[in-house]
Design a protein around this motif. Sequence first.
Motif, mmCIF file in Angstrom:
data_model
loop_
_atom_site.group_PDB
_atom_site.id
_atom_site.type_symbol
_atom_site.label_atom_id
_atom_site.label_comp_id
_atom_site.label_asym_id
_atom_site.label_seq_id
_atom_site.Cartn_x
_atom_site.Cartn_y
_atom_site.Cartn_z
ATOM 1 N N LYS A 182 32.863 88.823 33.850
ATOM 2 C CA LYS A 182 31.697 88.231 34.507
ATOM 3 C C LYS A 182 32.120 87.215 35.560
ATOM 4 O O LYS A 182 31.579 87.193 36.669
ATOM 5 N N ASP A 219 33.456 89.110 38.513
ATOM 6 C CA ASP A 219 32.358 89.730 39.264
ATOM 7 C C ASP A 219 31.646 88.705 40.139
ATOM 8 O O ASP A 219 31.349 88.965 41.312
ATOM 9 N N LEU A 220 31.351 87.542 39.583
ATOM 10 C CA LEU A 220 30.661 86.508 40.358
ATOM 11 C C LEU A 220 31.459 86.113 41.588
ATOM 12 O O LEU A 220 30.900 85.871 42.664
ATOM 13 N N LEU A 221 32.760 86.077 41.475
ATOM 14 C CA LEU A 221 33.610 85.627 42.579
ATOM 15 C C LEU A 221 33.906 86.726 43.593
ATOM 16 O O LEU A 221 33.888 86.479 44.805
ATOM 17 N N SER A 268 32.930 90.466 43.371
ATOM 18 C CA SER A 268 32.240 91.745 43.441
ATOM 19 C C SER A 268 31.441 91.904 44.737
ATOM 20 O O SER A 268 30.829 90.959 45.230
ATOM 21 N N GLY A 323 27.997 89.521 42.962
ATOM 22 C CA GLY A 323 28.927 88.441 43.267
ATOM 23 C C GLY A 323 28.948 88.128 44.741
ATOM 24 O O GLY A 323 28.194 88.707 45.525
ATOM 25 N N ASP A 377 26.883 80.242 36.437
ATOM 26 C CA ASP A 377 26.976 80.320 37.894
ATOM 27 C C ASP A 377 26.345 79.062 38.481
ATOM 28 O O ASP A 377 25.770 78.239 37.767
ATOM 29 N N TRP A 392 26.378 80.826 45.151
ATOM 30 C CA TRP A 392 25.555 81.761 45.927
ATOM 31 C C TRP A 392 25.400 81.308 47.375
ATOM 32 O O TRP A 392 25.307 82.146 48.284
ATOM 33 N N ARG A 444 29.754 86.946 51.488
ATOM 34 C CA ARG A 444 29.355 88.299 51.103
ATOM 35 C C ARG A 444 29.125 89.191 52.329
ATOM 36 O O ARG A 444 29.339 90.411 52.286
#
Length: 507
Positions: free
Chosen positions: A68, A71-73, A75, A86, A401, A406, A413
């Motif tokens: 997890k 993924d947050l960092l 993905s 992520g 998170d 975000w 992203r």
Amino acid sequence: MIKPYQHLNRFFICLAVFFYGETALAQEAVVKIEIDPAITFQTIEGFGASDAWTCQFAGLWPAEKREKMADLLFSTQTTKTGQPLGIGLNMWRFSIGGGSAAQGKASDIGDEWRRQYAFLQPDGRYDWNAMPGQTWFLKAAKTRGVKQFIGFVNSPHVLFTKNGKAYSTDGNCNLNFDKLPQFAEYLVTTIKGIKKTTGIELNYLSPANEPQWKWNEHNQEGCPYNNIELAQLYRGVNEAFVKNQVKTKIQIGEAGQLDYLYDNGNATKGNQAYQFFNASSPNYVGNLSHIDQSISGHSYFTTSPEQKFITVRKKTAEAVAQIKGLRYWMSEYCVLGDDVLKGEKRDLGMVTALFIAKLIHHDLVLSNATSWQWWLAVSAGDYKDGLVYIDKNKTDGQVYDSKLLWALGNYSRFIGAGSKRLQVKTIEEKVPQVYVSSYLQNKKLVTVAVNPTENDLDLDIDVKGNEQSFVQTYVTSAEYSLSPYKQYQDTKRVRVPAKSITTILSN
């Protein structure tokens, strides 16, 4: 008594609501923005964070929880509803420890979470299983598409320091220069060992970190250097890389604050862009085969007051621009504290997120940073230093998170490596406080707007010479976490909610 004209007022209000909805009554500001794709600035290399401290333990947590975190960092996947899993970091900083963890309490670094392991053991042998937590994150980053890896050194390994510790006793350089060849060979062996065991070849090595500080408080690993000592270090590492045919580039600078990159009055530790990249300097190393043509600095202690915030970043850009072909990286930041925001107490909400989004904007737009990298990817502390937070437990706990994660994702992203920053102009002189930057890659436009105000606003975006036919926005706010927000057929009225970071994607 109701006067006749009041009936007309009510009629027109009802008509407006009928045709346009309740938003017709709101008097949100419209900010006119002009983007010129013909005027470009730096090429973006990427966004990253480091594995320092926490990942050595977090990488050993139960598989579901560490997956997890990764993924947050890293993905770039989305859910069925389009929600990003992520923030898609494409640069990862691997801390090549100084061996203080193997020393335990004898390291004099009291907090074991700030000690660092190393592959090189106290008896001189190499143990490639000595850093399993950090190695797991290396592999997890690669699996999720990370392309650029940076190894960084806070302190030389304790076998090569003057005092046998990973900090300075007297505030002076702690590297034993008689052992520089052995230290450089150790870095070569580490790079080759990582490649052999993980398949990852470090793209960059940063052999010194924040050399301006004394590093004598033994709270963490660190080593001071002046510019003469740094030049000697860089030459020694370069020689070892040539000898051993290492492809990794040497990334230099890592200034403790940005003004050390230009002439800040410190004759021995400042003016680094000139010192290392101007051929007339006695510390010139820019012509060495493995020196990357980039210099890095950290944005600490330069965020307030507002005029200093702006001036320091403009001077950084000017100093780097004086050296042809030189790139600038903002390679480390977390909230340590200034007049605006204090570092103590973790904040999973929007206060820190908006503060950092504004900082990222200024570092990209005023300093022309080609890369922007956060400090701790994962933090267990009660401090504003992490993107992902975990309980301070070596083996298990909760994963949290943050809105800061975000908010960085609004940039990382969507602004891919190779994107060009474009000229953005605000047409009116008096407009609400909003920070807008725009980037172009493969005919796709990415615009990021930071709205720290209490009010929603609309952007009227004119892309010179181009009509935008499809627009998708992603919002980070108290309510949303890099969530798909609205779609439009043009950019004439793009909603940017109050206290939000909004990414606007268009063709």
